[in-house]
Write a protein that holds these residues in place. Structure first.
Motif, PDB file in Angstrom:
ATOM      1  N   ASN A  63      11.426  -9.876  -9.133  1.00  0.00           N
ATOM      2  CA  ASN A  63      11.794  -9.448 -10.578  1.00  0.00           C
ATOM      3  C   ASN A  63      12.572 -10.738 -10.814  1.00  0.00           C
ATOM      4  N   GLN A  64      12.714 -11.762 -10.221  1.00  0.00           N
ATOM      5  CA  GLN A  64      14.096 -12.470 -11.489  1.00  0.00           C
ATOM      6  C   GLN A  64      13.157 -13.647 -11.765  1.00  0.00           C
ATOM      7  N   PRO A  65      14.449 -14.202 -12.913  1.00  0.00           N
ATOM      8  CA  PRO A  65      14.077 -14.493 -13.987  1.00  0.00           C
ATOM      9  C   PRO A  65      13.587 -16.376 -13.652  1.00  0.00           C
ATOM     10  N   THR A  66      14.037 -16.829 -12.739  1.00  0.00           N
ATOM     11  CA  THR A  66      14.015 -17.553 -12.575  1.00  0.00           C
ATOM     12  C   THR A  66      13.955 -17.805 -10.156  1.00  0.00           C
ATOM     13  N   TRP A  67      13.338 -19.366  -9.805  1.00  0.00           N
ATOM     14  CA  TRP A  67      12.816 -19.507  -8.702  1.00  0.00           C
ATOM     15  C   TRP A  67      14.960 -19.657  -7.442  1.00  0.00           C
TER      16      TRP A  67
ATOM     17  N   MET B 212       0.365  -1.262  -0.231  1.00  0.00           N
ATOM     18  CA  MET B 212      -0.541   0.139   0.152  1.00  0.00           C
ATOM     19  C   MET B 212       0.839   1.383   0.176  1.00  0.00           C
ATOM     20  N   THR B 213       2.114   1.289   0.456  1.00  0.00           N
ATOM     21  CA  THR B 213       2.775   2.430  -0.190  1.00  0.00           C
ATOM     22  C   THR B 213       4.077   2.392  -0.935  1.00  0.00           C
ATOM     23  N   GLU B 214       4.429   3.279  -1.529  1.00  0.00           N
ATOM     24  CA  GLU B 214       5.738   3.136  -2.983  1.00  0.00           C
ATOM     25  C   GLU B 214       7.225   2.896  -2.782  1.00  0.00           C
ATOM     26  N   LEU B 215       6.571   1.729  -1.467  1.00  0.00           N
ATOM     27  CA  LEU B 215       7.943   1.712  -1.070  1.00  0.00           C
ATOM     28  C   LEU B 215       9.106   1.268  -2.160  1.00  0.00           C
ATOM     29  N   LEU B 216       8.380   0.200  -3.008  1.00  0.00           N
ATOM     30  CA  LEU B 216       9.598  -0.658  -3.418  1.00  0.00           C
ATOM     31  C   LEU B 216      10.470  -0.013  -4.797  1.00  0.00           C
ATOM     32  N   PRO B 217       9.612   1.034  -5.339  1.00  0.00           N
ATOM     33  CA  PRO B 217       9.827   1.558  -6.875  1.00  0.00           C
ATOM     34  C   PRO B 217      10.773   2.437  -5.613  1.00  0.00           C
ATOM     35  N   LYS B 218      11.315   3.239  -4.910  1.00  0.00           N
ATOM     36  CA  LYS B 218      11.744   4.257  -4.614  1.00  0.00           C
ATOM     37  C   LYS B 218      12.985   2.579  -3.861  1.00  0.00           C
ATOM     38  N   PHE B 219      12.700   2.121  -4.035  1.00  0.00           N
ATOM     39  CA  PHE B 219      14.169   0.990  -3.018  1.00  0.00           C
ATOM     40  C   PHE B 219      14.657   0.403  -4.437  1.00  0.00           C
ATOM     41  N   ARG B 220      14.112   0.705  -5.929  1.00  0.00           N
ATOM     42  CA  ARG B 220      15.165   0.351  -6.660  1.00  0.00           C
ATOM     43  C   ARG B 220      15.113   1.518  -7.713  1.00  0.00           C
TER      44      ARG B 220
ATOM     45  N   ARG C  95      18.643 -17.226  -4.222  1.00  0.00           N
ATOM     46  CA  ARG C  95      20.165 -16.486  -4.372  1.00  0.00           C
ATOM     47  C   ARG C  95      19.510 -15.851  -3.307  1.00  0.00           C
ATOM     48  N   VAL C  96      18.518 -15.069  -4.663  1.00  0.00           N
ATOM     49  CA  VAL C  96      18.844 -13.004  -3.797  1.00  0.00           C
ATOM     50  C   VAL C  96      18.463 -13.375  -2.129  1.00  0.00           C
ATOM     51  N   MET C  97      17.008 -14.115  -2.599  1.00  0.00           N
ATOM     52  CA  MET C  97      17.019 -14.075  -0.384  1.00  0.00           C
ATOM     53  C   MET C  97      18.119 -14.226   0.331  1.00  0.00           C
ATOM     54  N   ARG C  98      18.923 -15.253   0.572  1.00  0.00           N
ATOM     55  CA  ARG C  98      19.911 -15.883   1.039  1.00  0.00           C
ATOM     56  C   ARG C  98      20.828 -14.600   1.347  1.00  0.00           C
ATOM     57  N   GLU C  99      20.958 -13.822  -0.178  1.00  0.00           N
ATOM     58  CA  GLU C  99      22.225 -12.422   0.072  1.00  0.00           C
ATOM     59  C   GLU C  99      21.638 -11.026   1.013  1.00  0.00           C
ATOM     60  N   SER C 100      20.230 -11.332   0.748  1.00  0.00           N
ATOM     61  CA  SER C 100      19.478  -9.998   1.247  1.00  0.00           C
ATOM     62  C   SER C 100      20.249 -10.287   3.179  1.00  0.00           C
TER      63      SER C 100
END
Length: 212
Positions: free
Chosen positions: A79-83, A60-68, A88-93
């Protein structure tokens, strides 16, 4: 009658905030998702690395486009091409400077409760990111852990339907205590203290009923 209900909600919120602060959490109250967004951006210095949990309230916020934007190092898991790339990104995060997320329940004695399918949010809120910012509606406030578990298992089927997980609760609307690989309730956590090894847990209450 409406005035009495409003006073009851106000008293419950004030009690919860007092308990959260006693337990080491930083707490702010705003009136709208837009105000929550503004406050979050003030709390996160430009150039910081940021990860986000999936949340109806956050949407409900506009945080996602701001963080991008180039102002932040954003761990883009949405927005990753594969699971495999998503995992991988979730682990790195887990090494981000800030995790911005929602929660499923906040108890009046000052605990955060959440339920997860993959465990990345539970893991991040417990350890990893230096700081955690939790954005939540006041409807997530519950009396205690027992009532919190009821809310967790109420939210699970709703999130299963939202994410189109092929689970029994997606179709029945209630927890079936299933063993499917995509079940929503694989991991449950209770965060009892807001202090972290290198930072803080900051809670932003939106003074409204939001999310599940």
């Amino acid at each position: 009658m409406e005035e009495i209900k409003s006073l009851f909600v106000k008293d419950k919120l004030e009690k919860t905030i007092e308990s959260l602060k006693e337990n080491g959490f930083e707490v702010e109250v705003v009136n709208t998702p837009a105000e929550a967004e503004e406050l979050t951006l003030k709390l996160i210095p430009e150039g910081s690395s940021v990860s986000m949990g999936g949340s109806v309230t956050l949407n409900m916020t506009e945080l996602l486009p701001k963080f991008r934007t180039e102002k932040y190092k954003f761990f883009e898991r949405f927005n990753q091409p594969t699971w495999e790339d998503t995992v991988r990104v979730m682990r790195e995060s887990l090494l981000s400077d800030y995790l911005v997320t929602g929660t499923n329940a906040v108890t009046e004695d000052g605990f955060l409760m959440q339920i997860d399918s993959g465990g990345n949010r539970v893991a991040g809120m417990a350890y990893g990111p230096n700081n955690v910012i939790v954005i939540t509606g006041i409807n997530k406030i519950v009396k205690d852990i027992h009532e919190g578990y009821d809310r967790l298992y109420y939210a699970g089927p709703l999130n299963s339907k939202r994410l189109n997980h092929k689970t029994p609760c997606n179709y029945s609307g209630k927890c079936e205590d299933c063993t499917t690989g995509m079940r929503m309730c694989n991991f449950v956590s209770v965060v009892k203290n807001g202090n972290r090894p290198f930072g803080k847990t900051h809670i932003i209450f939106i003074n409204d009923n939001l999310g599940y």
